[in-house]
Structures are given as C-alpha cells and as structure tokens.
Design an enzyme around this catalytic site. Structure first.
Site, short mmCIF file in Angstrom:
data_model
loop_
_atom_site.label_atom_id
_atom_site.label_comp_id
_atom_site.label_asym_id
_atom_site.label_seq_id
_atom_site.Cartn_x
_atom_site.Cartn_y
_atom_site.Cartn_z
N GLU A 130 0.86 -1.29 -0.09
CA GLU A 130 0.06 -0.05 0.04
C GLU A 130 0.92 1.22 -0.21
O GLU A 130 1.80 1.37 0.57
CB GLU A 130 -1.05 -0.01 1.08
CG GLU A 130 -1.97 -1.11 1.30
CD GLU A 130 -2.29 -1.69 2.62
OE1 GLU A 130 -3.29 -2.07 2.59
OE2 GLU A 130 -1.81 -1.31 3.75
N ARG A 161 4.16 1.23 2.55
CA ARG A 161 4.16 0.23 3.43
C ARG A 161 5.27 -0.83 3.12
O ARG A 161 5.39 -1.46 1.89
CB ARG A 161 2.91 -0.53 3.66
CG ARG A 161 2.78 -1.76 4.48
CD ARG A 161 1.29 -2.38 4.57
NE ARG A 161 1.21 -3.53 5.21
CZ ARG A 161 0.18 -4.07 5.74
NH1 ARG A 161 -1.06 -3.61 5.53
NH2 ARG A 161 0.12 -5.15 6.35
N ARG A 167 -0.68 -0.92 15.92
CA ARG A 167 -1.36 0.01 15.35
C ARG A 167 -2.18 1.00 16.46
O ARG A 167 -3.29 1.11 16.54
CB ARG A 167 -2.62 -0.49 14.35
CG ARG A 167 -1.78 -1.18 13.23
CD ARG A 167 -2.81 -1.67 12.14
NE ARG A 167 -2.24 -2.30 11.28
CZ ARG A 167 -2.89 -2.99 10.10
NH1 ARG A 167 -4.08 -2.84 9.80
NH2 ARG A 167 -2.08 -3.57 9.10
#
Length: 336
Positions: A191, A207, A271
């Site tokens: 990504e 990424r 995250r």
C-alpha cells in the site's frame, strides 16, 4: 471539484473480516466541510455474480481520484470471485492470468455528478495487469493530478514470483485509459501514496513488507525509472500499515513553497499512536516539533489525508474510538 468531501471504504458485513468475505464499497459524502454527512451510498457491489453467494463476491481496498479539470471522480477496488476462505495477498488467493474466479479483478466506477450517482463497475484487469503477475490491485488511498492533467494513482500487486510490489498507474486522457508504470517502484512494498515534489518528480511512500521503516522511492519520469529516496527505510517508522502522504501548497506552481503531511500509526509495535507529521523540505526531515498525536489507542489505522479548503485539511482513519473517524484541522504555517 465542487468542494464536497468523499470518503470511500470497505463495508464489511461481518466486522473484522477481510476478503474473501461479503464486503461492498461504501461512500460517505459531505457538502459542508465534514460537519455533517449524507446517508451511506453503496457504490460497488458484485452481488451473486456467477451464481455464487455474496460472501464469495467481495470488493475491497478502494482508491479514489478526482479529475479536477473535468470534475469526474474514479473509484477503484479489488474484487474476488469464489475462493472461500482465501485472501488475494496469500498463496493462490489470486493467480496469474486474467480469469475471473482465479485471478482477483481490478474494478472501476465513475461519477460525473459530484459523487451522487455512480456507473456500473468496469473491469480493468486486462488493461492493467500483466498476465504473469499474481495480482494487480489499487492502493487504498487517493491519487493526484499533475498540472498537465495527468492522473497518477498509487497501486500495488504481486509479481511473477508472488512477491508484493508498489507502483503507480497513470492516465493521460482523463481516465479513458490507464497504464501501470513501466516497472514497480519497490519489490517488497504494498500500500502506497504518491505526491509531486518541488523538482517535479513523484515520491512514492510505501508500506514496507521487509521491515518496520517506510519505503520511499522517487521517479522523474512517471515510473520509467525509480531510485531510493535518501530517507528510504530510515526516517519514518511503522508497524506495517497503510499510511497517507499529502502535499499542501503555500504558493502556486510545482516548485512553489509547500509542505508535506504524513500520517500513520507512529510506532513499530502495533497500530497505536495515530499521528500526523510535517516536513518542510520535501520529506528529507520530519521534525518532532511538528508531530500531532491524534489517538494513542489501538485502531486499524489506514489514514487518508485531504485538503478541504484554503484554511483546512482533514483526515479519516480507523482509531480506537470508532471504526471510522474524521477530523478537521486548521492549517498554520509556522515552520520549526
């Protein structure tokens, strides 16, 4: 082009599940700078194509781009048909070739009325994917338009060995035809997000599947050639998650005064710590004095930054308080 805000996302009928699954592409639209949002629109749903149930016709990972010269909006997504229990990024969840049911498909829908109505899905797989590639898919981000009208959209895939790569695709005829870059920017990335730098080159921030530092490459010729940026795998940490990169112009023109904003979960452990960073030197440095922590809790991330108007920018991301968060910020020009 009229100033509306459009957010596109996976509508996961069963929360927490990725493809293959019953997932459609949804859109939220605001005409007042994000203060209120219209009811959700479903803009891509492959139903029970091929006689298979909805959970075997999932669409995912929407990317969006606006042609500001024509006003037309394009949304791309990846579609899986069949293959229950599999995922397009692993094993034979997607395969070489073009056949529906074997290779994941690259779809596009269009709007000519500011995102109110949308065309039926158009399949671009044969236009974009090399037959030997295992996968070609949009990056779930937004694209950019250059001054000459060229549309540049981040994309990703799996090469002839099944290994992830990051790249761009371009259109020089206002979205009538699209073509992938001559070569991927980086094998081992996925990504990604593109911006144009002050020297006219395109930066792709990616990424990094090979580590927990963002991959960064640049191209002076729309993907004919690529070179690592000095900050490649050095400057920006990540937990392996999608990120967002946005150019904010202070002065008109490619070489005019501008800054870059970058958003991601600012950690290498999970995250959490969803953060916006600022660069005043085309991504060479990201001073800690200009980091803005949005949410330190656990969320899926996947931020997307956008310019709202002359005074504001906005971001959508998956935070700890909601599946989808929108925040709006006033632009202040203080440098470090």
């Amino acid at each position: 082009a009229k100033g509306s805000l459009l957010a596109v996302y996976d509508m996961r009928r069963r929360a927490g599940r990725d493809l293959q699954e019953d997932i459609d592409i949804g859109l939220s639209r605001s005409t007042d700078g994000g203060r209120t949002w219209e009811p959700v629109r479903v803009i891509m749903d492959m139903g029970e194509f091929g006689g298979l149930p909805q959970e075997q016709n999932g669409c995912s990972d929407p990317g969006i781009i606006v042609d500001r010269q024509t006003g037309e909006i394009f949304v791309f997504a990846v579609w899986m048909n069949g293959k229950p229990g599999k995922h397009q990024w692993t094993a034979d969840g997607s395969e070489p070739g073009y056949e529906i049911g074997k290779s994941a498909q690259f779809l596009m829908v269009k709007s000519k009325d500011d995102g109110i109505s949308w065309s039926k899905p158009e399949n671009l797989t044969r236009m974009l994917k090399r037959e030997s590639w295992w996968l070609f898919a949009p990056s779930p981000q937004q694209g950019i338009q250059l001054n000459d009208g060229t549309l540049v959209m981040p994309a990703q895939g799996r090469d002839e060995k099944g290994v992830e790569f990051s790249t761009i695709m371009i259109s020089r005829d206002h979205g009538a035809h699209w073509s992938p870059a001559a070569s991927p920017a980086y094998v081992g990335g996925s990504e990604c997000q593109a911006v144009q730098l002050g020297d006219g080159s395109i930066m792709l921030n990616m990424r990094n599947e090979r580590g927990k530092l963002r991959a960064v490459y640049t191209t002076p010729d729309l993907g004919e050639t690529w070179a690592p940026h000095p900050t490649h795998a050095k400057a920006l940490i990540e937990p392996n998650c999608n990120g967002s990169l946005l150019r904010i112009d202070l002065e008109p023109g490619v070489g005019g005064k501008h800054l870059l904003l970058f958003a991601n979960p600012h950690t290498q452990k999970g995250r959490t710590h969803h953060t916006i960073q600022t660069s005043f030197d085309d991504g060479m440095t990201w001073p800690e004095s200009h980091h803005r922590l949005l949410d330190e809790g656990l969320g899926a991330g996947y931020p997307s930054l956008t310019r709202i108007d002359e005074q504001h920018f906005g971001i959508v991301y998956e935070g700890s308080q909601s599946h989808l968060v929108f925040q709006k910020f006033k632009i202040q020009w203080g440098e470090p």
